[in-house]
Design a protein around this motif. Structure first.
Motif, PDB file in Angstrom:
ATOM      1  N   GLU A  47       0.821  -1.210   0.000  1.00  0.00           N
ATOM      2  CA  GLU A  47       0.000   0.000   0.000  1.00  0.00           C
ATOM      3  C   GLU A  47       0.855   1.261   0.000  1.00  0.00           C
ATOM      4  O   GLU A  47       0.621   2.184  -0.795  1.00  0.00           O
ATOM      5  N   THR A  51       1.435   3.668  -3.225  1.00  0.00           N
ATOM      6  CA  THR A  51       0.994   5.065  -3.146  1.00  0.00           C
ATOM      7  C   THR A  51       2.114   6.016  -3.539  1.00  0.00           C
ATOM      8  O   THR A  51       1.902   6.975  -4.296  1.00  0.00           O
ATOM      9  N   ARG A  55       2.052   8.521  -6.833  1.00  0.00           N
ATOM     10  CA  ARG A  55       2.248   9.968  -6.665  1.00  0.00           C
ATOM     11  C   ARG A  55       3.473  10.445  -7.437  1.00  0.00           C
ATOM     12  O   ARG A  55       3.470  11.541  -8.031  1.00  0.00           O
ATOM     13  N   VAL A 120       1.557   9.790   3.053  1.00  0.00           N
ATOM     14  CA  VAL A 120       1.900   8.360   3.076  1.00  0.00           C
ATOM     15  C   VAL A 120       2.143   7.903   4.514  1.00  0.00           C
ATOM     16  O   VAL A 120       1.718   6.805   4.915  1.00  0.00           O
ATOM     17  N   GLN A 123      -1.144   7.381   6.141  1.00  0.00           N
ATOM     18  CA  GLN A 123      -1.736   6.098   5.747  1.00  0.00           C
ATOM     19  C   GLN A 123      -1.155   4.965   6.577  1.00  0.00           C
ATOM     20  O   GLN A 123      -1.889   4.070   7.033  1.00  0.00           O
ATOM     21  N   TRP A 214      -5.712  15.500   1.654  1.00  0.00           N
ATOM     22  CA  TRP A 214      -5.531  14.103   2.025  1.00  0.00           C
ATOM     23  C   TRP A 214      -6.845  13.462   2.460  1.00  0.00           C
ATOM     24  O   TRP A 214      -7.199  12.378   1.971  1.00  0.00           O
ATOM     25  N   THR A 217      -9.516  12.458  -0.172  1.00  0.00           N
ATOM     26  CA  THR A 217      -9.071  11.397  -1.082  1.00  0.00           C
ATOM     27  C   THR A 217      -9.001  10.049  -0.380  1.00  0.00           C
ATOM     28  O   THR A 217      -9.501   9.041  -0.897  1.00  0.00           O
ATOM     29  N   TYR A 218      -8.389  10.020   0.790  1.00  0.00           N
ATOM     30  CA  TYR A 218      -8.237   8.752   1.512  1.00  0.00           C
ATOM     31  C   TYR A 218      -9.490   8.399   2.314  1.00  0.00           C
ATOM     32  O   TYR A 218      -9.785   7.219   2.508  1.00  0.00           O
ATOM     33  N   TYR A 231      -8.326   1.708  -4.970  1.00  0.00           N
ATOM     34  CA  TYR A 231      -7.758   2.931  -4.391  1.00  0.00           C
ATOM     35  C   TYR A 231      -6.611   3.457  -5.245  1.00  0.00           C
ATOM     36  O   TYR A 231      -6.483   4.672  -5.454  1.00  0.00           O
ATOM     37  N   PHE A 232      -5.780   2.562  -5.759  1.00  0.00           N
ATOM     38  CA  PHE A 232      -4.701   2.991  -6.642  1.00  0.00           C
ATOM     39  C   PHE A 232      -5.252   3.690  -7.887  1.00  0.00           C
ATOM     40  O   PHE A 232      -4.715   4.705  -8.332  1.00  0.00           O
ATOM     41  N   LEU A 235      -6.413   7.088  -6.954  1.00  0.00           N
ATOM     42  CA  LEU A 235      -5.274   7.971  -6.721  1.00  0.00           C
ATOM     43  C   LEU A 235      -4.655   8.431  -8.045  1.00  0.00           C
ATOM     44  O   LEU A 235      -4.190   9.572  -8.156  1.00  0.00           O
ATOM     45  N   SER A 239      -4.472  12.282  -9.005  1.00  0.00           N
ATOM     46  CA  SER A 239      -3.150  12.852  -9.285  1.00  0.00           C
ATOM     47  C   SER A 239      -3.133  13.560 -10.636  1.00  0.00           C
ATOM     48  O   SER A 239      -2.581  14.662 -10.764  1.00  0.00           O
TER      49      SER A 239
END
Length: 342
Positions: A47, A51, A55, A120, A123, A214, A217-218, A231-232, A235, A239
């Motif tokens: 994860e 991430t 990014r 990160v 997370q 943050w 998004t999360y 989730y990827f 993201l 991005s």
């Protein structure tokens, strides 16, 4: 680095799969890569490194390329910038007095990267809290089973919709309300820059960045407990949107989506935060806080432009066809005219 290189999403993007292999083989390769990754590395490492990789590839890298382009070829870049010469982040110009009061580009880049790294770390803290302290399942779903296409589409739609809602209310009432204790932080940090470039998307005080970058998004990923692959994908979309919407360019790949978001973001910064609080503009349209054209007007303008382009294209084809027919008729007449003896 081994974990990053073996991420299935990145592997799928890097191989020439579409032209060389069938869809079934691509999916099989994807599943085998993902299963091997899950069985050979800890879910937390996957994860966090995933991430970071996303990014880096979809925000930091293109933002750096835009920055290099703006500084290396300013005579070209200035024609693409919505605010013209003052929007160039590196080069000095006739607006030097105004630019001298602006935060230098290297400080913007440094804080943007630090905020991403902080995200990160947050997370990692959330996952540690869930699995080691509270002793419950992980915040995101990390299994060898791949999510189904319909499930991915549904989660992405829910995630983007909730992000739009969260960003609107947090941005408007927490970051731009006179009574908010953190509004001055947002004003003195991000709003110190009126002409944006991509790294400005993550240039803010860490507290206000946490609240409106943050968390929206999360947060939806935790609420709906996304599969890690979903989730990827979310993201990646976020991005790209942040990179282009803060680029400051007036010409973008999608006029209706990215171009519209970028125009709204420019106006938001130039107006000092009087409207355009969410990226898509739906919440601004509902609450009447749109500055400039709203989402429906932009859609109508895009439809009219498309119709005009189609009519122009059809008319051009008609003229060419008429000329071709006319040329053929003229040739037939000349062939059928009897030649006189000299």
């Amino acid at each position: 680095m081994g974990v990053v290189a073996s991420l299935p999403i990145l592997s799928f993007l890097m191989i020439p799969s579409m032209g060389s292999y069938s869809t079934s083989l691509n999916l099989l390769f994807f599943y085998m890569t993902w299963s091997t990754l899950i069985l050979s590395h800890s879910p937390l490492n996957i994860e966090l490194l995933g991430t970071l990789a996303i990014r880096a590839l979809f925000f930091i890298l293109p933002s750096t390329l835009f920055l290099i382009f703006d500084s290396a070829i300013p005579s070209v870049a200035v024609n693409l910038k919505a605010q013209g010469e003052v929007a160039l982040p590196v080069r000095t110009s006739s607006g030097e007095e105004k630019r001298s009061k602006r935060t230098p580009w290297w400080a913007v880049v440094a804080l943007a990267v630090l905020n991403i790294l902080m995200g990160v770390a947050l997370q990692a803290g959330v996952e540690y809290l869930f699995t080691e302290v509270i002793k419950i399942r992980s915040a995101l779903k990390v299994t060898t089973t791949l999510p189904m296409p319909w499930g991915i589409a549904k989660d992405l739609a829910r995630g983007l919709a909730l992000r739009e809602v969260m960003q609107y209310y947090i941005h408007r009432y927490a970051l731009h309300s006179p009574s908010s204790p953190v509004a001055s932080l947002h004003e003195s940090w991000q709003h110190s820059i009126e002409a944006p470039y991509s790294f400005v998307a993550h240039f803010d005080h860490p507290l206000t960045w946490f609240l409106w970058r943050w968390l929206p998004t999360y947060g939806p990923a935790i609420i709906f407990r996304f599969h890690l692959l979903t989730y990827f994908l979310l993201l990646i979309i976020v991005s790209f949107e942040e990179t282009f919407s803060f680029s400051g360019y007036s010409t973008l790949p999608s006029a209706l989506i990215l171009g519209r978001i970028a125009r709204k973001q420019d106006i938001h910064l130039m107006s000092g935060g009087k409207g355009n609080f969410a990226p898509l503009g739906l919440m601004d349209w509902i609450h009447g806080t749109s500055i400039g054209s709203d989402v429906l007007e932009d859609m109508m303008d895009q439809i009219e432009e498309s119709d005009a382009a189609e009519l122009s294209k059809g008319a051009s084809k008609g003229v060419k066809k008429a000329k071709k027919i006319s040329g053929k008729k003229g040739k037939k007449r000349s062939d059928s005219t009897p030649q006189q003896d000299s």
